[in-house]
Design a protein around this motif. Structure first.
Motif, PDB file in Angstrom:
ATOM      1  N   GLN A 150      38.801  53.499  -9.819  1.00  0.00           N
ATOM      2  CA  GLN A 150      37.224  53.565 -10.116  1.00  0.00           C
ATOM      3  C   GLN A 150      36.679  52.531  -9.529  1.00  0.00           C
ATOM      4  O   GLN A 150      36.496  51.326 -10.139  1.00  0.00           O
ATOM      5  N   TYR A 202      41.052  60.394  -7.632  1.00  0.00           N
ATOM      6  CA  TYR A 202      42.568  60.481  -7.468  1.00  0.00           C
ATOM      7  C   TYR A 202      43.367  59.874  -6.212  1.00  0.00           C
ATOM      8  O   TYR A 202      42.944  59.985  -5.284  1.00  0.00           O
ATOM      9  N   LYS A 212      31.090  53.229  -9.111  1.00  0.00           N
ATOM     10  CA  LYS A 212      31.305  54.627  -8.566  1.00  0.00           C
ATOM     11  C   LYS A 212      32.260  55.416  -9.374  1.00  0.00           C
ATOM     12  O   LYS A 212      32.396  54.827 -10.583  1.00  0.00           O
ATOM     13  N   GLY A 213      32.293  56.895  -8.904  1.00  0.00           N
ATOM     14  CA  GLY A 213      33.200  57.402  -9.864  1.00  0.00           C
ATOM     15  C   GLY A 213      34.579  57.511  -9.686  1.00  0.00           C
ATOM     16  O   GLY A 213      35.249  56.494  -8.869  1.00  0.00           O
ATOM     17  N   LEU A 214      35.215  58.231 -10.376  1.00  0.00           N
ATOM     18  CA  LEU A 214      36.886  58.175 -10.504  1.00  0.00           C
ATOM     19  C   LEU A 214      37.337  58.803  -9.121  1.00  0.00           C
ATOM     20  O   LEU A 214      36.549  59.999  -8.819  1.00  0.00           O
TER      21      LEU A 214
END
Lengths: 118, 110
Positions: free
Chosen positions: A41, A49, A45-47
């Protein structure tokens, strides 16, 4: 109860390789029930993968990172690792390791912050 | 693999119900029943609150429920409480056998 703990340098120089390890306690990375994953992350910001590995060493990777990432497992040490080459400022993030069942992450480490210096 | 689409923010008053959507494609959300939802609070590890579209892990409040229709999954939080405030992310298994997350939704309790 299983527990995951990330470790590794908190500061990496741009263009070098980021290396992190996830130590697994209270269970075995050799378990046939689980994959083992890395997720990150970036600040604000977002996660995202990164990828997953199985005890056999087989791994799946995010296509956008595939050319730079490697995830491996060490059953003798009961841990799995992440290597990300040629890092840039965009790779600065909190990196999490997680237990993975069909890409559902049902147990997470606390996360480790990695900063990239120029 | 593009990120799944979530609203940036959702808010509600205590006691109300809110729903967060997560839209993907037939190659992820629509194609598999491996959709999950996570709750993130600053400084703590992410917590799984829903797995396999609609199942709650042990210890997760029954106020959390999940569903899916076509390429869109949803997380509903009923009886909203102050402790529910935080960021919520969906994830899905993909046709490439990888995972993908949504962009995240900030839940605010008014």
């Amino acid at each position: 109860q299983m527990h995951l703990q990330e470790s590794g340098p908190g500061l990496v120089k741009a263009s070098e390789t980021l290396s992190l390890t996830c130590s697994v306690s209270g269970g075995s990375v050799s378990s046939s029930a689980y994959f083992w994953a890395w997720i990150r992350q970036p600040p604000g910001k977002g996660l995202e993968y990164i990828g997953s590995t199985y005890s056999t060493g087989f791994a799946y990777y995010n296509a956008s990172l595939k050319s730079r990432v490697s995830i491996s497992v060490d059953t003798s040490k009961n841990e799995f690792s992440l290597k990300l080459t040629s890092v840039t400022a965009a790779d600065a993030a909190v990196y999490y390791c997680a237990r993975d069942v069909m890409r559902t992450f049902n147990l997470w480490g606390q996360g480790t912050l990695v900063t990239v210096s120029s | 693999q593009s990120a799944l689409t979530q609203p940036a923010s959702v808010s509600g008053s205590p006691g109300q119900s809110i729903t967060i959507s997560c839209t993907g494609s037939s190659s992820d959300v629509g194609g598999y029943n491996y959709v999950a939802w996570y709750q993130l609070h600053p400084g703590t590890a992410p917590k799984l609150v829903i797995y396999d579209v609609s199942n709650r892990p042990s210890g997760v409040s029954s106020r959390f429920s999940g569903s899916k229709s076509g390429n869109t999954a949803s997380l509903t939080i009923s009886g909203l409480q102050a402790e529910d405030e935080g960021d919520y992310y969906c994830s899905s298994y993909t046709a490439s056998s990888t995972g993908v997350f949504g962009g995240g939704t900030k839940v605010t309790v008014l």
